[in-house]
Motif scaffolding. Structure first.
Motif, PDB file in Angstrom:
ATOM      1  N   THR A 291      37.942  38.149  24.891  1.00 44.96           N
ATOM      2  CA  THR A 291      38.787  36.980  25.184  1.00 44.96           C
ATOM      3  C   THR A 291      40.037  37.454  25.916  1.00 44.96           C
ATOM      4  O   THR A 291      40.434  38.625  25.799  1.00 44.96           O
ATOM      5  N   PRO A 292      40.680  36.577  26.715  1.00 39.82           N
ATOM      6  CA  PRO A 292      41.906  36.965  27.425  1.00 39.82           C
ATOM      7  C   PRO A 292      42.949  37.512  26.455  1.00 39.82           C
ATOM      8  O   PRO A 292      43.181  36.954  25.379  1.00 39.82           O
TER       9      PRO A 292
ATOM     10  N   THR B 129      40.433  35.594  33.418  1.00 32.11           N
ATOM     11  CA  THR B 129      39.051  35.424  32.963  1.00 32.11           C
ATOM     12  C   THR B 129      38.085  35.657  34.114  1.00 32.11           C
ATOM     13  O   THR B 129      38.468  35.652  35.285  1.00 32.11           O
TER      14      THR B 129
ATOM     15  N   VAL C  12      35.200  38.415  30.556  1.00 33.79           N
ATOM     16  CA  VAL C  12      36.378  37.933  29.835  1.00 33.79           C
ATOM     17  C   VAL C  12      36.346  36.410  29.897  1.00 33.79           C
ATOM     18  O   VAL C  12      36.376  35.822  30.986  1.00 33.79           O
ATOM     19  N   ALA C  13      36.262  35.764  28.758  1.00 35.25           N
ATOM     20  CA  ALA C  13      36.183  34.301  28.708  1.00 35.25           C
ATOM     21  C   ALA C  13      36.927  33.795  27.489  1.00 35.25           C
ATOM     22  O   ALA C  13      36.994  34.460  26.445  1.00 35.25           O
TER      23      ALA C  13
END
Length: 585
Positions: A461-462, A539, A560-561
């Motif tokens: 994740t960010p 992301t 990256v989401a």
């Protein structure tokens, strides 16, 4: 003190005579014992063949002391409560000499642990070769007070070894002599010499240097001295005589049963030598002034040899042509005398990766001036140049005998970690003919394939960190590629290998953002595990590229989401409701 050193031992005469008779009887009844051309007893299967016996020897098969140990065991060794009168017990070894032997054993235990060298073996050889440096007549640094020299090896009852050091070690510019407490001939010392006392010099007259050199000499070829076969081979390579082997073994067993330290200069002097009939003096000789005081003169042709160098014949150009009858009073030429030059014997290109064994081996052919093959000639191969490469024996030299076709093949070369070119020089032992150089190349360790060790998707994740670290395995032609240099870079795209300026990143020791890692190396199993990866606020899908020496490349996908925060759907009425009511009447 001078009077003591001038006096020979008298109390052991009868013991020595009896022991000699026992030794002779044992030798005569030993299986496989024969005699060589010089009348020495040899044991087949435990030493070089008679054809090479005169050449495989650290001492040039020089004379040695034949005094035998007493029949009574020295065990138990004297204690502080029962001191030993200096010079009265054969079990006593002068303090500095004993210290040199023990330090050499310690050094060999670290350098060549598989050799299992006992210091008592060095003591046994030191006793036979020089009477423990003439009873320990050494200075505080371990150097003999006067030089200990064997007779001229001029072929008159001994091997014929012309001068190889211009008199630098033995003070004799005509013929070689065995030198120092361990009696190395100069040509052998040239490659076997070691610095045992850390003074930066390799001096055969220093007991620390000589003991360490003898230890390395006895441990070459991967010999394990805890086995009798290898122990026999090692001793016979020092002086190629069954009598010598029997004698050293007797002293070895004697010292194993118990020894003690005595003051320097008080050791028992030996009295009998194997060359007494030749009229050699048992006392040390003072040589003429050497041409150089400490270091040997640089030869005009390579001369760093293997043991012995003592049967190769004269290097004189005045030789009797093969097939003719030599004039009365002259010696027929040996095969070595007839060698005119060396030729390459179809050696392929010598290239290997660092740490690997060369698949190709050096082949050399000895020929007469007419191009005829010369068999039974010793050819020495010496690795030169700034390299850590060795032969498969672990040494930088090797010597082998030409076969019936005049051809000889060197042991396999083993590349070290140093990359680049080095030279292996082939020379004829005992013959001043031009050497033949072979160039070998060591390339850096490489891989041709990289694979991930896991197929787990790499997501984050960010602003977070990736749960899994990237691990890859490197191989080369299907085999593990260990110690291979690698880099890892977070690139902009598959077509643009430039470093990305956003997305996932590594951290350095200070916690700063890093997107390129250099100086990486695969481990012994070819594995490389990268540090943790972190994500910034960007992301998307990103790429990590790993490259190794040799061209192996692997591109790894990173995602990256944002986390999925949508609520889970509510359960439907049909799924959660109760059974319908029964119809009414």
């Amino acid at each position: 003190m001078a009077a003591q050193f001038g006096r020979l031992r008298k109390g052991a005469v009868n013991t020595t005579v009896a022991a000699v008779a026992v030794a002779a009887l044992a030798a005569s009844q030993a299986p496989g014992v024969t005699t060589d051309d010089a009348g020495r007893q040899i044991a087949t299967g435990t030493q070089p063949s008679p054809d090479t016996a005169a050449e495989d020897s650290a001492t040039g098969n020089s004379p040695y002391y034949t005094d035998l140990p007493p029949l009574h065991s020295p065990n138990p060794s004297p204690s502080a409560d029962t001191p030993v009168t200096p010079g009265t017990s054969e079990a006593g070894i002068p303090a500095t000499v004993l210290d040199a032997y023990k330090k050499a054993e310690t050094a060999l235990r670290e350098a060549k642990p598989g050799c299992n060298l006992p210091w008592q073996l060095l003591a046994a050889i030191g006793k036979v070769e020089s009477g423990q440096a003439r009873g320990g007549r050494v200075d505080a640094g371990g150097t003999t007070i006067s030089r200990i020299l064997g007779p001229q090896l001029n072929g008159n009852g001994f091997a014929n070894i012309g001068d190889t050091d211009n008199g630098a070690y033995d003070g004799d510019s005509s013929y070689d002599r065995a030198v120092g407490p361990m009696q190395f001939i100069p040509s052998t010392w040239e490659w076997a010499g070691r610095d045992g006392n850390g003074d930066g010099k390799r001096d055969p007259n220093n007991v620390y240097d000589a003991a360490l050199a003898a230890g390395h000499y006895l441990c070459r070829f991967g010999w394990d001295l805890s086995t009798q076969g290898d122990l026999d081979r090692a001793i016979l390579s020092y002086n190629n005589s069954q009598d010598y082997l029997n004698l050293v073994m007797r002293w070895l067993e004697y010292y194993r049963k118990g020894t003690h330290e005595i003051p320097d200069g008080t050791g028992t002097l030996p009295s009998d030598r194997s060359d007494d009939s030749a009229g050699a003096s048992p006392t040390p000789t003072t040589p003429v002034t050497p041409t150089t005081p400490t270091e040997p003169a640089t030869p005009t042709t390579p001369s760093s040899p293997r043991p012995g160098d003592n049967g190769g014949g004269s290097s004189s150009p005045e030789l009797t042509p093969p097939g003719t009858t030599p004039p009365p009073g002259t010696t027929p030429p040996t095969p070595t005398d007839t060698v005119h030059h060396l030729e390459d014997a179809d050696t392929a290109k010598l290239t290997a990766m660092a740490g690997d064994t060369f698949t190709e081996r050096i082949g050399t052919r000895a020929e007469t001036q007419a191009g005829k093959a010369v068999a039974k000639v010793r050819v020495r191969f010496t690795i030169t140049g700034d390299t850590d490469a060795t032969f498969s024996t672990g040494e930088k030299y090797a010597t082998a005998l030409t076969d019936s076709t005049g051809r000889v093949v060197a042991p396999a070369l083993k590349a070290g970690e140093d990359t680049g070119e080095f030279v292996v020089r082939a020379t004829v032992v005992g013959r001043a003919v031009a050497g033949l150089d072979y160039t070998a190349t060591v390339t850096e360790r490489a891989a041709d394939t990289l694979t991930r060790t896991s197929d787990t998707a790499l997501t984050c994740t960010p602003g977070g960190e990736f749960a899994d670290q990237v691990e890859v395995k490197a191989t080369y032609k299907g085999a593990v590629a260990d110690k291979v240099a690698a880099t890892a870079t977070l690139i902009k795209s598959a077509d643009d290998p430039a470093e990305n300026d956003k997305g996932p990143y590594f951290k350095d020791a200070d916690g700063k953002t890093v997107r390129t890692l250099t100086g990486l190396t695969t481990d012994a199993n070819g594995l490389l595990k990268l540090p943790k990866l972190y994500a910034d606020d960007t992301t998307g899908t990103f790429l990590l590229r790993v490259n190794t020496a040799g061209g192996a490349t692997l591109t790894v996908e990173l995602k990256v989401a944002a986390a999925d925060t949508s609520p889970s759907p509510a359960p439907s009425e049909s799924a959660s409701g109760s059974a319908s009511a029964s119809p009414t009447a």
